[in-house]
Design an enzyme around this catalytic site. Structure first.
Site, PDB file in Angstrom:
ATOM      1  N   LYS A   1       0.837  -1.198   0.000  1.00  0.00           N
ATOM      2  CA  LYS A   1       0.000   0.000   0.000  1.00  0.00           C
ATOM      3  C   LYS A   1       0.879   1.259   0.000  1.00  0.00           C
ATOM      4  CE  LYS A   1      -3.924   1.644   2.834  1.00  0.00           C
ATOM      5  NZ  LYS A   1      -4.708   1.267   4.049  1.00  0.00           N
TER       6      LYS A   1
ATOM      7  N   SER B   1      -9.216   1.486   2.988  1.00  0.00           N
ATOM      8  CA  SER B   1      -8.314   2.329   2.219  1.00  0.00           C
ATOM      9  C   SER B   1      -7.257   1.546   1.426  1.00  0.00           C
ATOM     10  CB  SER B   1      -7.600   3.317   3.151  1.00  0.00           C
ATOM     11  OG  SER B   1      -6.879   2.640   4.165  1.00  0.00           O
TER      12      SER B   1
ATOM     13  N   SER C   1      -9.926  -1.156   6.655  1.00  0.00           N
ATOM     14  CA  SER C   1      -9.169  -0.844   5.445  1.00  0.00           C
ATOM     15  C   SER C   1      -8.468  -2.029   4.799  1.00  0.00           C
ATOM     16  CB  SER C   1      -8.144   0.251   5.741  1.00  0.00           C
ATOM     17  OG  SER C   1      -8.788   1.480   5.961  1.00  0.00           O
TER      18      SER C   1
END
Length: 551
Positions: A136, A212, A236
């Site tokens: 990420k 996310s 997330s």
């Protein structure tokens, strides 16, 4: 980079242009063909193989565990795996906009180095030798930018050091090749930012990929990664895993290192953000935690010194599993409630005990504890970071931090909120323990099955109810996500269903069966704090039951 002190649009354009130039031209699908695909279908997950060779499809169809075994057996070289993965990731990005930093040349060079080491010594460098791993965007990777979805962060120089979890992946033999998109401010369940744009759901590009860690979700769903490193403070990891039909795991706090990540609200500890994996199988998830544990990260970062002790094969023959179809706040869409009930029936048929579990004041927990503790500064850090980049705020983030509950709290208010958190944790634990009064074994339930979210994916710009995930962040309960079914044409709300509140009404109005039919449906499996290994083993058992019943 040029334009790093200019208007936000210039910075975004420069970063997107640099990213576009990072893809080898030979792997790119023409813009005309991509445009034609998008006009012909929203389900791009079915099309990606048309641009790949049979060998590339064979390689990228494996999970991380199986791929590592085949590399060790010399079935594939690390270089041919890296080439296949980077090629597939290129197309996945063109279809969904899932990548941020792209460093394929470094990946290919590392893969070649690993092959030479293996050929010379006959040994691998670790359990992930040659396995491509994506991370990420808010994790630091040496030699790359970390924007974390913010224009102002893009003005910072490239990083000179890996985040600890990235370092651990490299030491295990992983090949790092790309970073994945995450949203502005992180605290939303859709992945969109001003710097890199919106990530689309490969099962239906009219829907978001979740957030996310949405870039990870879309990339993995399209086979462009074998193992993704995400993060989670309110869903997330789990929501992108759910929306993209993947496996994911949110550990208990301080089991996995988080040093070397960058995002707003870092340092807030009343509800602790965690790092964890998204993958293609339960085996991949456990492999991730075993690798992290073997690196003894608690000697480098303030973590719990708990070595991972696998519970696989150590569970009792008969489990007791709780079922929570809804949290009495927002009724999930009917395909979710159906799949949970079907999963419960499959477990009963396999000889396990299933009991109903009553949720305890989840809406009060959100209003009075979770949301205030997420933003004890009233959202100031987020707004200041946006102002530093002179960029506008996106709709979902604006709706979240503009909630009247969100306001600055003084020290004494924060102390009181922490007390309320701990009291609520004790109250919930007592209710979990009280299930012993209703089980055949006389012990509390081993795990709980519940929804991941009230919807399989949201239309762009729509904020959905977080409570099915944030609840377990508040309680610090480890939880996993696994695929468990598919949306059917026959799924519909019960006749005469009346929403119980405005949030429930909003979610019901989102329901359009034609938007979701054919998409994967997942369930969430929850256990008690620090029982991560048990939750993993239960997850494996439930996954096996589901696969067996479906075969």
């Amino acid at each position: 980079m040029n334009n790093k002190s200019g208007p936000w649009q210039s910075i975004a354009e420069a970063f997107q242009a640099r990213r576009a130039a990072s893809f080898p031209a030979k792997w790119l699908v023409s813009e005309d063909e991509i445009s034609a695909v998008r006009q012909s279908t929203t389900r791009v997950v079915d099309l990606i193989n048309k641009w790949l060779s049979p060998t590339e499809i064979e390689i990228t169809s494996l999970d991380a565990t199986a791929l590592a075994e085949r590399i060790r057996a010399s079935k594939y070289t690390a270089l041919e795996v890296a080439i296949a993965t980077c090629h597939r990731a290129t197309i996945a990005h063109q279809l969904t906009n899932c990548l941020t930093e792209v460093f394929f040349n470094e990946a290919l060079a590392e893969a070649q180095r690993l092959d030479e080491y293996f050929q010379t010594t006959g040994k691998t460098t670790g359990p992930l030798h040659g396995v491509p791993v994506s991370v990420k965007d808010h994790y630091n990777v040496k030699g790359q930018y970390t924007t974390a979805g913010y224009i102002s962060y893009a003005r910072n120089p490239k990083k000179t050091q890996d985040a600890l979890i990235v370092e651990i992946m490299r030491q295990a033999g992983a090949v790092l090749y790309a970073k994945t998109n995450n949203p502005q401010c992180m605290m939303v369940l859709e992945t969109v930012s001003n710097i890199y744009g919106r990530t689309l759901n490969p099962w239906n590009t009219k829907l978001g990929a979740g957030g996310s860690s949405g870039g990870e979700g879309a990339l993995l769903a399209l086979g462009g990664s074998f193992l993704g490193v995400g993060s989670d403070i309110g869903g997330s990891i789990r929501v992108p895993a759910a929306f993209n039909g993947l496996y994911g795991f949110k550990p208990s706090a301080r089991r996995v290192p988080t040093g070397g990540w960058e995002c707003t609200n870092t340092g807030a500890e009343s509800i602790v953000a965690v790092a964890g994996p998204l993958g293609r199988s339960v085996d991949d998830l456990e492999l991730f935690f075993q690798i992290v544990s073997d690196a003894q990260p608690w000697l480098k970062e303030y973590l719990l010194g708990f070595p991972w002790t696998s519970n696989m094969g150590k569970l009792p023959a008969k489990l007791t599993v709780g079922i929570m179809v809804w949290d009495e706040v927002v009724m999930p869409h009917p395909y979710i409630t159906r799949v949970i009930k079907e999963t419960a029936e499959k477990l009963r048929n396999a000889g396990h005990e299933v009991i109903e579990f009553q949720p305890y004041e989840h809406k009060r927990a959100w209003d009075e504890i979770i949301l205030p503790l997420y933003f004890t500064d009233g959202g100031a850090d987020i707004r200041q970071t946006l102002a530093a980049g002179n960029e506008p705020i996106h709709a979902c983030a604006e709706r979240l931090i503009s909630d009247p509950i969100v306001r600055p709290r003084d020290v004494h208010e924060i102390w009181k909120l922490n007390i309320a958190r701990d009291e609520y944790r004790a109250e919930y634990l007592r209710r979990w323990a009280a299930t012993a009064e209703r089980t055949g074994s006389g012990n509390p339930m081993d795990a709980l099955i519940c929804p991941v979210a009230p919807v399989q994916g949201t239309p762009h710009g729509v904020k959905t109810w977080w409570g099915y995930c944030s609840q377990w962040n508040l309680l610090d309960y480890p939880s996993s996500v696994i695929p468990a079914g598919t949306v059917l044409e026959t799924d519909k709300y019960p006749e005469g269903y009346t929403p119980v509140n405005d949030l429930d009404q909003e979610n019901m109005e989102l329901y359009d069966n034609s938007m979701y039919v054919g998409m994967p449906v997942t369930v969430q499996i929850v256990g008690l704090t620090h029982q991560d290994e048990k939750v993993m083993a239960v997850t494996k058992l439930i996954d096996d039951v589901i696969r067996s019943a479906s075969s």
